[in-house]
Design an enzyme around this catalytic site. Structure first.
Site, mmCIF file in Angstrom:
data_model
loop_
_atom_site.group_PDB
_atom_site.id
_atom_site.type_symbol
_atom_site.label_atom_id
_atom_site.label_comp_id
_atom_site.label_asym_id
_atom_site.label_seq_id
_atom_site.Cartn_x
_atom_site.Cartn_y
_atom_site.Cartn_z
ATOM 1 C CG ASP A 108 -2.140 0.951 0.934
ATOM 2 O OD1 ASP A 108 -2.042 1.791 0.014
ATOM 3 O OD2 ASP A 108 -3.159 0.860 1.641
HETATM 4 C C1 BGC Z 1 -4.978 3.346 -0.062
HETATM 5 C C2 BGC Z 1 -5.035 2.370 -1.222
HETATM 6 C C3 BGC Z 1 -4.796 3.103 -2.506
HETATM 7 C C4 BGC Z 1 -3.450 3.786 -2.424
HETATM 8 C C5 BGC Z 1 -3.093 4.577 -3.665
HETATM 9 C C6 BGC Z 1 -3.708 4.167 -0.079
HETATM 10 O O1 BGC Z 1 -3.741 5.172 0.875
HETATM 11 O O2 BGC Z 1 -5.066 2.655 1.161
HETATM 12 O O3 BGC Z 1 -6.261 1.714 -1.236
HETATM 13 O O4 BGC Z 1 -4.874 2.220 -3.577
HETATM 14 O O5 BGC Z 1 -3.478 4.707 -1.343
HETATM 15 O O6 BGC Z 1 -3.874 5.717 -3.762
#
Ligand code: BGC
Length: 752
Positions: free
Chosen positions: A225
């Site tokens: 993530d």
């Molecule tokens: C979120 C993800 C997301 C990623 C990219 C993170 O903060 O938890 O679900 O895909 O950011 O934006």
């Protein structure tokens, strides 16, 4: 591409660089060798392409309903169709991988991001995720199944340590991922921010390598993530292939240095690089860019999904669908400013947005619609707004009240303060319903809300979810009966927050969230503890009625290896066409562990004309009867009786049958020095090993106490074998009790 030879040609620096992003969304190309970047974009219910990195305008895309809504359709084919449409949008703007779906469990309704997740039930969530992935990937676009694993609250999401026992982890928090990984093979899996049992998910070898890659056979890339990695080298070693976002040159340096110093085996880096090259290769096989999407068709699909996702919760006196009305009061800001998606990384710049009021007018014919805002989307209450709405409602034949939960109550990034509507919204519903018996409440929210203070007032309630950009039209379709509602809840609506299973363990203490409720979340908890709920899991009304009959099972007694086929007839016994959601639950009569009262193991959605009957069949394998056994570190189904329950919801079981399972696959319970006497007695192999010694003890002791027989020795069940030997075996044992037990164990295991 010949991936092996590419790998061989890459320098250590190039390999290390490939494992951390170049930009917020792209991987590092290796131009010298013709390796292009991979371009990722957020999802999951629309493509959120941000060309300028993190900030700036996102490219317009269709905003489909969010995951709570999708799961409420219980329609795997429809969700697959959505996946295909998402892929088309990716293809048109050059996106290789869409970052979704999210399939975390709804452990508590307080999780601010529940709108992006499917369900409290892993069976349903796993099927939904797999369908979406299969739809997207059928067109040559990749997905990222997220957030692996146990990201069940937004509160402290970057650090919280989810403390979960092994059984609960596998049975609940990993099961949906497991199904989707095995049945849809996502190109990537995104690790979670949080820790699991003390270790960050991004650095969790058991999670990323032992379970995901080795046990489940995941061949894709594990991506972090965004910002989840703390120690790049440790993460790589644990199985995290790609760190995002980039650029982060110090990470690349750290990996290079670790290999040079011998801290990291280059083979671990090579494995990650091979996985990355393989998805880069896959992405290359589908040319992207240039083909415009059919915006109208996608908007129409978004409307169809939204309508099928809406759950009719209450419909007293058959108030809905609307007919013969000429004066309608339309109340609530959400009627003119639709609330159709949540905040955070999934936020889409929609291609267009249906205005609910206008869409209503289109279907209302000559009926006169009058509007009053009723409330504001902040927490400032304004009695004048309520008075105006009440006056409007009193003068009309019917009041339609559009109530949306504001972003301050629900979003990615923080948890919900409570599960209530805003106080002034509750006051509005109560006041309007008091003057207008024909009041319909239409809700926009991403997860369960409490209704006890107002549910008795309105005659009808429609849960419309975060319904996507075409939701305004979909509401009108349902209200006017153009679409017969067929959505069913994929999460329980509790009566009050303190009834919810994680209540006393949320949000945790000192950075640790102890999942003390174990496998008992959602209906597993409410059913087992007989806690009343507002609306149960699986619940949803229709404008028609369905009858269930003629439940058949392929065998009353069956072996786990053979599985079981269950069929049931469903008849549309009402006046209009409709879709029934047929749910199959399994209840275990007796188990060696505490099991939920019932568990969803199959479901199907079936369209029926009035008077029509269709047979719905389900194939159940051993897993449908199994639980995760922490002793065997695997799922096991135990022999015994099970009820097969067919229902229209978890609380509305219409047909049932009892079957008996003969477990041939279940390995025997491991016998150790710590095994209780009871388990020695009940395991035929183990009992055979101790029987001669036991017989000698019984013979000796029965001379003093005639009650001592082999048949009634069960009273010693709670003791250890060495206690039994120690207390009564002095005269007959050749050795100490401890040594005798060791000898028995040695014989037992030498025979295997
Ligand atoms: C979120 C993800 C997301 C990623 C990219 C993170 O903060 O938890 O679900 O895909 O950011 O934006």
């Amino acid at each position: 591409m010949d991936l092996k030879s590419l790998l061989e040609q890459m320098t250590l620096e190039e390999k290390a660089a490939l494992c951390t992003g170049l930009t917020p969304w792209d991987t590092v190309p290796v131009e010298r060798l013709g390796v292009p970047p991979i371009i990722m974009s957020d999802g999951p219910h629309g493509v959120r392409r941000v060309p300028g990195g993190f900030g700036g305008e996102t490219i317009p895309a269709t905003c489909f309903p969010t995951a709570s809504a999708l799961a409420s359709t219980w329609d795997v084919d429809l969700v697959r169709e959505l996946g295909e449409a998402l892929a088309d949008e990716c293809l048109s703007i050059g996106v290789d991988i869409v970052l979704g779906p999210g399939t975390n469990m709804k452990r508590t309704p307080l999780c601010g991001r529940n709108f992006e997740y499917f369900s409290e039930d892993p069976h349903l969530a796993g099927r939904m995720a797999a369908s979406l992935i299969n739809g997207v990937q059928s067109k040559g676009v990749g997905t990222s199944l997220k957030h692996f694993a146990a990201n069940n609250q937004e509160e402290q999401r970057f650090t919280i340590d989810a403390q979960i026992d092994e059984r609960t982890l596998h049975e609940l928090y990993l099961a949906a991922f497991e199904y989707a990984v095995k049945n849809a093979k996502p190109w990537t899996v995104m690790c979670a921010y949080n820790r699991l049992n003390g270790t960050y998910a991004s650095q969790h070898h058991y999670l990323l390598t032992d379970v995901l890659k080795d046990r489940w056979g995941f061949e894709g890339v594990v991506v972090s993530d965004w910002g989840a990695v703390h120690d790049r080298v440790e993460a790589l070693d644990a199985g995290l292939d790609l760190e995002m976002p980039g650029p982060q040159p110090h990470r690349t340096r750290a990996v290079v240095e670790a290999v040079r110093s011998g801290k990291l085996d280059e083979a671990a880096l090579d494995k990650a690089v091979m996985r990355l090259l393989s998805i880069i290769d896959k992405a290359q096989q589908t040319p992207k860019g240039g083909t415009p999407i059919d915006i109208d068709a996608h908007h129409a699909l978004a409307r169809r999904i939204a309508a099928d996702a809406m759950v009719l919760l209450k419909n007293e006196g058959g108030l809905l669908p609307l007919h013969d009305v000429s004066r309608i009061a339309v109340i609530g800001v959400a009627a003119k400013e639709p609330y159709f998606q949540g905040g955070g990384s999934s936020h889409i710049n929609p291609t267009r947005v249906d205005n609910p009021f206008d869409e209503l007018q289109k279907l209302a014919g000559d009926a006169a619609l009058a509007y009053a805002p009723g409330y504001t989307m902040d927490d400032a209450s304004d009695p004048a707004l309520i008075e105006e709405a009440v006056a409007l409602a009193r003068d009309a034949e019917i009041a339609l009240l559009y109530v949306a939960l504001p972003p301050l109550k629900e979003s990615e990034g923080y948890d919900r303060p409570d599960i209530d509507l805003m106080d002034h919204q509750v006051a509005l519903i109560q006041a309007v319903a008091a003057v207008q018996p024909k009041t319909v409440v239409i809700l926009n929210n991403g997860s369960a809300v409490a209704m006890k203070d107002w549910i008795d007032g309105p005659a009808a309630v429609l849960e419309a979810w975060m319904m996507g950009q075409a939701g305004g039209g979909a509401i009108a379709d349902v209200l006017f009966g153009k679409v017969n509602p067929s959505g069913h809840l994929a999460e329980t609506f509790p009566i009050k927050l303190s009834d919810t299973p994680a209540y006393i363990n949320y949000p945790g203490e000192l950075g640790k969230a102890r999942y003390g409720e174990g496998v008992f979340i959602g209906y597993r908890y409410y059913d087992t503890t007989q806690t009343p709920v507002q609306f149960p899991f699986g619940y949803g009304l229709s404008y028609t009625t369905f009858e269930y009959s003629n439940l058949r099972v392929s065998a009353e007694a069956f072996k786990d290896v053979d599985g079981l086929t269950v069929s049931v007839d469903v008849t549309n016994s009402g006046p209009v066409a409709g879709k029934a959601v047929v749910q199959l639950y399994v209840h275990d009569h007796e188990a060696s562990v505490a099991r939920p009262e019932k568990e969803l193991r199959a479901f199907g959605k079936v369209a029926l004309e009035p008077g029509e009957t269709k047979t719905v069949s389900f194939d159940l394998d051993a897993r449908a009867f199994a639980f995760y056994h922490a002793g065997h570190h695997d799922f096991v189904a135990e022999s015994g009786a099970f009820d097969i329950l067919i229902g229209a919801s978890s609380a509305d079981i219409r047909q049932s049958a009892t079957v008996t399972l003969d477990a041939t696959l279940t390995p025997p319970t491991p016998i150790t020095r710590d095994t209780l006497f009871r388990d020695w007695r009940h395991d035929p192999r183990a009992f055979a090993a101790i029987e001669p010694i036991l017989q000698k003890i019984v013979d000796a002791v029965s001379q003093i106490d005639p009650n001592w027989t082999m048949e009634n020795i069960g009273w010693a069940d709670e003791l250890l074998l060495e206690n039994v030997f120690g207390f009564w075996g002095a005269q007959v044992l050749d050795d100490t009790p401890e040594q005798t037990v060791k000898d028995v164990l040695a014989t037992l295991y030498s025979e295997e």
